[in-house]
Design a protein around this motif. Structure first.
Motif, PDB file in Angstrom:
ATOM      1  N   MET A 111      41.207 -30.236  51.477  1.00  0.00           N
ATOM      2  CA  MET A 111      42.115 -31.248  50.923  1.00  0.00           C
ATOM      3  C   MET A 111      43.260 -30.588  50.162  1.00  0.00           C
ATOM      4  SD  MET A 111      39.626 -34.188  49.368  1.00  0.00           S
ATOM      5  CE  MET A 111      38.325 -34.948  50.354  1.00  0.00           C
ATOM      6  N   ALA A 112      42.926 -29.574  49.357  1.00  0.00           N
ATOM      7  CA  ALA A 112      43.947 -28.890  48.566  1.00  0.00           C
ATOM      8  C   ALA A 112      44.925 -28.152  49.478  1.00  0.00           C
ATOM      9  CB  ALA A 112      43.287 -27.916  47.597  1.00  0.00           C
ATOM     10  N   GLN A 113      44.386 -27.527  50.526  1.00  0.00           N
ATOM     11  CA  GLN A 113      45.248 -26.831  51.478  1.00  0.00           C
ATOM     12  C   GLN A 113      46.166 -27.823  52.206  1.00  0.00           C
ATOM     13  OE1 GLN A 113      43.117 -24.529  54.395  1.00  0.00           O
ATOM     14  NE2 GLN A 113      44.972 -23.589  55.226  1.00  0.00           N
ATOM     15  N   ASN A 114      45.590 -28.974  52.556  1.00  0.00           N
ATOM     16  CA  ASN A 114      46.370 -30.029  53.203  1.00  0.00           C
ATOM     17  C   ASN A 114      47.462 -30.543  52.261  1.00  0.00           C
ATOM     18  OD1 ASN A 114      46.967 -31.891  55.312  1.00  0.00           O
ATOM     19  ND2 ASN A 114      45.867 -33.479  54.194  1.00  0.00           N
ATOM     20  N   ALA A 115      47.121 -30.619  50.974  1.00  0.00           N
ATOM     21  CA  ALA A 115      48.104 -31.069  49.979  1.00  0.00           C
ATOM     22  C   ALA A 115      49.269 -30.093  49.905  1.00  0.00           C
ATOM     23  CB  ALA A 115      47.442 -31.207  48.611  1.00  0.00           C
ATOM     24  N   GLU A 116      48.978 -28.798  49.959  1.00  0.00           N
ATOM     25  CA  GLU A 116      50.043 -27.793  49.905  1.00  0.00           C
ATOM     26  C   GLU A 116      50.965 -27.920  51.116  1.00  0.00           C
ATOM     27  OE1 GLU A 116      50.592 -22.949  49.311  1.00  0.00           O
ATOM     28  OE2 GLU A 116      48.641 -23.911  48.996  1.00  0.00           O
ATOM     29  N   GLN A 117      50.361 -28.136  52.280  1.00  0.00           N
ATOM     30  CA  GLN A 117      51.163 -28.312  53.494  1.00  0.00           C
ATOM     31  C   GLN A 117      52.027 -29.574  53.409  1.00  0.00           C
ATOM     32  OE1 GLN A 117      48.132 -28.311  56.509  1.00  0.00           O
ATOM     33  NE2 GLN A 117      47.927 -26.075  56.524  1.00  0.00           N
ATOM     34  N   ASN A 118      51.438 -30.641  52.866  1.00  0.00           N
ATOM     35  CA  ASN A 118      52.177 -31.899  52.781  1.00  0.00           C
ATOM     36  C   ASN A 118      53.206 -31.895  51.660  1.00  0.00           C
ATOM     37  OD1 ASN A 118      51.250 -34.227  54.715  1.00  0.00           O
ATOM     38  ND2 ASN A 118      49.391 -33.069  54.219  1.00  0.00           N
ATOM     39  N   ALA A 225      47.407 -31.676  43.427  1.00  0.00           N
ATOM     40  CA  ALA A 225      46.348 -31.485  44.415  1.00  0.00           C
ATOM     41  C   ALA A 225      46.455 -30.111  45.068  1.00  0.00           C
ATOM     42  CB  ALA A 225      46.432 -32.577  45.478  1.00  0.00           C
ATOM     43  N   ALA A 226      47.672 -29.653  45.316  1.00  0.00           N
ATOM     44  CA  ALA A 226      47.855 -28.334  45.922  1.00  0.00           C
ATOM     45  C   ALA A 226      47.377 -27.233  44.981  1.00  0.00           C
ATOM     46  CB  ALA A 226      49.333 -28.124  46.276  1.00  0.00           C
ATOM     47  N   ILE A 227      47.649 -27.405  43.684  1.00  0.00           N
ATOM     48  CA  ILE A 227      47.212 -26.422  42.685  1.00  0.00           C
ATOM     49  C   ILE A 227      45.690 -26.350  42.631  1.00  0.00           C
ATOM     50  CG2 ILE A 227      47.152 -25.966  40.196  1.00  0.00           C
ATOM     51  CD1 ILE A 227      49.799 -25.223  41.591  1.00  0.00           C
ATOM     52  N   ALA A 228      45.025 -27.486  42.914  1.00  0.00           N
ATOM     53  CA  ALA A 228      43.552 -27.537  42.858  1.00  0.00           C
ATOM     54  C   ALA A 228      42.913 -26.552  43.818  1.00  0.00           C
ATOM     55  CB  ALA A 228      43.075 -28.955  43.161  1.00  0.00           C
ATOM     56  N   GLY A 229      43.650 -26.143  44.851  1.00  0.00           N
ATOM     57  CA  GLY A 229      43.089 -25.194  45.810  1.00  0.00           C
ATOM     58  C   GLY A 229      42.770 -23.850  45.186  1.00  0.00           C
ATOM     59  N   GLY A 230      43.449 -23.482  44.110  1.00  0.00           N
ATOM     60  CA  GLY A 230      43.202 -22.196  43.461  1.00  0.00           C
ATOM     61  C   GLY A 230      42.211 -22.289  42.318  1.00  0.00           C
ATOM     62  N   ILE A 231      41.581 -23.442  42.129  1.00  0.00           N
ATOM     63  CA  ILE A 231      40.615 -23.642  41.047  1.00  0.00           C
ATOM     64  C   ILE A 231      39.206 -23.364  41.572  1.00  0.00           C
ATOM     65  CG2 ILE A 231      39.664 -25.292  39.404  1.00  0.00           C
ATOM     66  CD1 ILE A 231      42.586 -24.543  38.877  1.00  0.00           C
ATOM     67  N   SER A 232      38.488 -22.500  40.882  1.00  0.00           N
ATOM     68  CA  SER A 232      37.138 -22.139  41.338  1.00  0.00           C
ATOM     69  C   SER A 232      36.061 -23.083  40.803  1.00  0.00           C
ATOM     70  CB  SER A 232      36.811 -20.705  40.917  1.00  0.00           C
ATOM     71  OG  SER A 232      36.931 -20.561  39.501  1.00  0.00           O
ATOM     72  N   ASP A 233      36.322 -23.718  39.675  1.00  0.00           N
ATOM     73  CA  ASP A 233      35.351 -24.637  39.088  1.00  0.00           C
ATOM     74  C   ASP A 233      35.286 -25.913  39.939  1.00  0.00           C
ATOM     75  OD1 ASP A 233      33.948 -26.508  37.623  1.00  0.00           O
ATOM     76  OD2 ASP A 233      34.872 -25.970  35.710  1.00  0.00           O
ATOM     77  N   LEU A 236      36.204 -29.184  38.041  1.00  0.00           N
ATOM     78  CA  LEU A 236      37.613 -29.244  37.688  1.00  0.00           C
ATOM     79  C   LEU A 236      38.466 -29.503  38.941  1.00  0.00           C
ATOM     80  CD1 LEU A 236      39.921 -28.958  35.682  1.00  0.00           C
ATOM     81  CD2 LEU A 236      39.774 -26.461  35.943  1.00  0.00           C
ATOM     82  N   GLN A 237      38.086 -28.858  40.031  1.00  0.00           N
ATOM     83  CA  GLN A 237      38.810 -29.053  41.288  1.00  0.00           C
ATOM     84  C   GLN A 237      38.728 -30.513  41.751  1.00  0.00           C
ATOM     85  OE1 GLN A 237      37.239 -27.461  45.092  1.00  0.00           O
ATOM     86  NE2 GLN A 237      39.142 -26.250  45.154  1.00  0.00           N
ATOM     87  N   ALA A 238      37.505 -31.072  41.709  1.00  0.00           N
ATOM     88  CA  ALA A 238      37.314 -32.459  42.115  1.00  0.00           C
ATOM     89  C   ALA A 238      38.068 -33.402  41.188  1.00  0.00           C
ATOM     90  CB  ALA A 238      35.825 -32.805  42.126  1.00  0.00           C
ATOM     91  N   GLY A 239      38.083 -33.086  39.892  1.00  0.00           N
ATOM     92  CA  GLY A 239      38.775 -33.928  38.919  1.00  0.00           C
ATOM     93  C   GLY A 239      40.281 -33.949  39.168  1.00  0.00           C
ATOM     94  N   LEU A 240      40.850 -32.784  39.471  1.00  0.00           N
ATOM     95  CA  LEU A 240      42.287 -32.716  39.743  1.00  0.00           C
ATOM     96  C   LEU A 240      42.651 -33.487  41.010  1.00  0.00           C
ATOM     97  CD1 LEU A 240      43.003 -28.964  38.887  1.00  0.00           C
ATOM     98  CD2 LEU A 240      43.864 -30.965  37.655  1.00  0.00           C
ATOM     99  N   LEU A 241      41.816 -33.375  42.037  1.00  0.00           N
ATOM    100  CA  LEU A 241      42.083 -34.096  43.279  1.00  0.00           C
ATOM    101  C   LEU A 241      42.006 -35.610  43.079  1.00  0.00           C
ATOM    102  CD1 LEU A 241      40.160 -31.816  45.818  1.00  0.00           C
ATOM    103  CD2 LEU A 241      42.635 -32.196  45.732  1.00  0.00           C
ATOM    104  N   GLN A 242      40.983 -36.031  42.339  1.00  0.00           N
ATOM    105  CA  GLN A 242      40.853 -37.465  42.068  1.00  0.00           C
ATOM    106  C   GLN A 242      42.009 -37.975  41.207  1.00  0.00           C
ATOM    107  OE1 GLN A 242      36.745 -38.174  40.567  1.00  0.00           O
ATOM    108  NE2 GLN A 242      36.567 -39.452  42.385  1.00  0.00           N
ATOM    109  N   TYR A 243      42.396 -37.178  40.218  1.00  0.00           N
ATOM    110  CA  TYR A 243      43.537 -37.550  39.383  1.00  0.00           C
ATOM    111  C   TYR A 243      44.784 -37.720  40.253  1.00  0.00           C
ATOM    112  CZ  TYR A 243      47.402 -37.092  36.084  1.00  0.00           C
ATOM    113  OH  TYR A 243      48.574 -37.294  35.382  1.00  0.00           O
ATOM    114  N   ALA A 244      45.025 -36.748  41.131  1.00  0.00           N
ATOM    115  CA  ALA A 244      46.186 -36.804  42.019  1.00  0.00           C
ATOM    116  C   ALA A 244      46.120 -38.046  42.909  1.00  0.00           C
ATOM    117  CB  ALA A 244      46.265 -35.543  42.872  1.00  0.00           C
TER     118      ALA A 244
END
Length: 329
Positions: A111-118, A225-233, A236-244
Motif C-alpha cells: 500500500m505504501a509503495q502504491n501510495a508513492e507511485q500514485n 501514506a508513502a512515508i509509511a513505507g519506510g516505517i518499521s513499526d 505505527l505504519q498501520a496508523g499512518l495508513l489509516q490516518y491517510a
C-alpha cells in the motif's frame, strides 16, 4: 461603298480576346451565383462602404471572442479531466488505506509503495498542460506547477527524520506543506491566470492552482501514506495508513467543490459561446443582405453569356473551315 476587312491575325486576336472576356464574365457570374453575393462590391454599394465596414469590424471582434471562448473551453475541460483523475486516485487510495489495520505487513508495504507511485501520478496530473500552457501554475503557464515527485518526498523524509510517533510525523509533514511547499514543491506563480475575454464586458477567470488547499490536502495525505513505507513499526505504519485514508476521504468534499466551481465556469463559457454564435449568424445575415444579388437575374445573365460563348465558338469553327475555293465560288 468602302469595306473594311480584318486580316487573319487581327481577326484571330479579336476572337481570342472576346473568348477571354466571355469566359471571365462567366467565371464571375458563376462565382456570384454559387456564393449569392456580388463580386463587384464597389459598384454594388455605389462606393458607400460605411455599413459594410461596421459589419466586418464586428465580425472580426466576434471572431476574436470565439477564439478566446474555444481556448477557455479546452482549458477548463482539461482542468476538469485532471481533477477527475486526482479525485479518482485519492478515492481509491482512501478505501485501500482504511483497511490497513487488518492487513498483513506485506500488504501494508505494498500500500505504501502504491501510495508513492500514485503521489507521482497526482503530481504529474497537476503538471498537465493544454496547448503548451500549464494548467495549474497560475500566470506562470510556461513551466510545471509542481516540482519532481521524488524530490518532494525526499525533502519530506528529511523533515520527519527523528520523529518516532504518528503525531510527530504528521505534524512534521503538515509543517512541510505549510512552509516548504511554496518554496520547494509549488513552482508556479501566486498570481492567477489571466482571464479569458468572451465579450466586451464578459471575462472568465480561472484562479485554480496546484497550491489550492483541497489539492494540497490530497498531496499531503498521499505523501503520509508513502512515508509509511519506510516505517518499521507495524503499528505505527498501520496508523499512518489509516490516518491517510481518513484524511483522503475527507478531502473528497474539497475536490468536489472546486470541480463544481469549475463546472459553473464551463457553463458560463458554453452560454457565451452560444451567444457569440448567434451574433455571428446575425452579422453574416446582415452582410449577405447587403452584398446579396438577385439569383434569377444573375442566372439569366449567365445563360446569355453561355449563349454568346457558344455562338463565338460556332463562328470560330466556321471561320477556321473557310478556304480560297469557298471564297471564290
Amino acid at each position: 461603298m468602302t469595306t473594311v476587312s480584318l486580316g487573319d491575325m487581327a481577326q484571330s486576336w479579336m476572337l481570342r480576346r472576346q473568348n477571354v472576356t466571355l469566359k471571365d464574365q462567366m467565371s464571375i457570374l458563376t462565382d456570384e451565383l454559387s456564393k449569392g453575393t456580388t463580386s463587384d462590391v464597389a459598384a454594388h454599394l455605389s462606393g458607400d462602404y460605411g455599413y459594410l465596414s461596421d459589419i466586418e469590424r464586428n465580425l472580426r471582434t466576434v471572431g476574436g471572442f470565439e477564439t478566446s471562448a474555444s481556448e477557455a473551453k479546452g482549458f477548463t475541460a482539461a482542468m476538469q479531466s485532471a481533477l477527475e483523475n486526482v479525485q479518482s486516485v485519492s478515492s481509491r487510495l482512501s478505501s485501500d488505506f482504511l483497511a490497513a489495520d487488518n492487513s498483513v505487513a506485506a500488504a501494508r508495504s505494498a500500500m505504501a509503495q502504491n501510495a508513492e507511485q500514485n503521489f507521482a501520478v497526482v503530481v504529474s496530473t497537476l503538471n498537465t498542460t493544454f496547448a503548451g500552457r500549464s494548467l495549474f501554475s497560475g500566470r506562470a503557464t510556461d513551466g510545471p506547477a509542481l516540482a519532481d515527485a521524488e524530490m518532494m518526498l525526499s525533502s519530506i523524509r528529511d523533515r520527519i527524520a527523528g520523529e518516532a510517533t504518528q503525531s510527530g510525523i504528521v505534524a512534521a509533514i503538515d509543517d512541510w506543506f505549510a512552509t516548504d511547499f511554496h518554496s520547494t514543491g509549488y513552482q508556479g506563480s501566486l498570481d492567477p491566470l489571466s482571464g479569458f475575454r468572451l465579450g466586451e464586458r464578459e471575462t472568465v477567470n480561472l484562479d485554480l492552482r496546484a497550491d489550492n488547499e483541497a489539492l494540497k490536502s490530497v498531496l499531503k495525505n498521499v505523501a503520509v501514506a508513502a512515508i509509511a513505507g519506510g516505517i518499521s513499526d507495524p503499528s505505527l505504519q498501520a496508523g499512518l495508513l489509516q490516518y491517510a485514508g481518513l484524511e483522503l476521504l475527507g478531502a473528497q468534499d474539497g475536490v468536489t467543490e472546486i470541480r463544481s466551481d469549475l463546472g459553473y465556469v464551463e457553463e458560463r463559457i458554453e452560454e457565451m459561446s452560444t451567444r457569440l454564435a448567434v451574433e455571428r449568424t446575425s452579422l453574416d445575415y446582415a452582410r449577405n443582405e447587403l452584398l446579396g444579388i438577385d439569383g434569377f437575374e444573375t442566372a439569366t445573365k449567365l445563360e446569355n453569356v453561355q449563349h454568346q460563348l457558344e455562338t463565338l465558338y460556332a463562328v470560330t469553327v466556321r471561320l477556321s473551315n473557310l478556304s480560297l475555293v469557298d471564297f471564290m465560288t
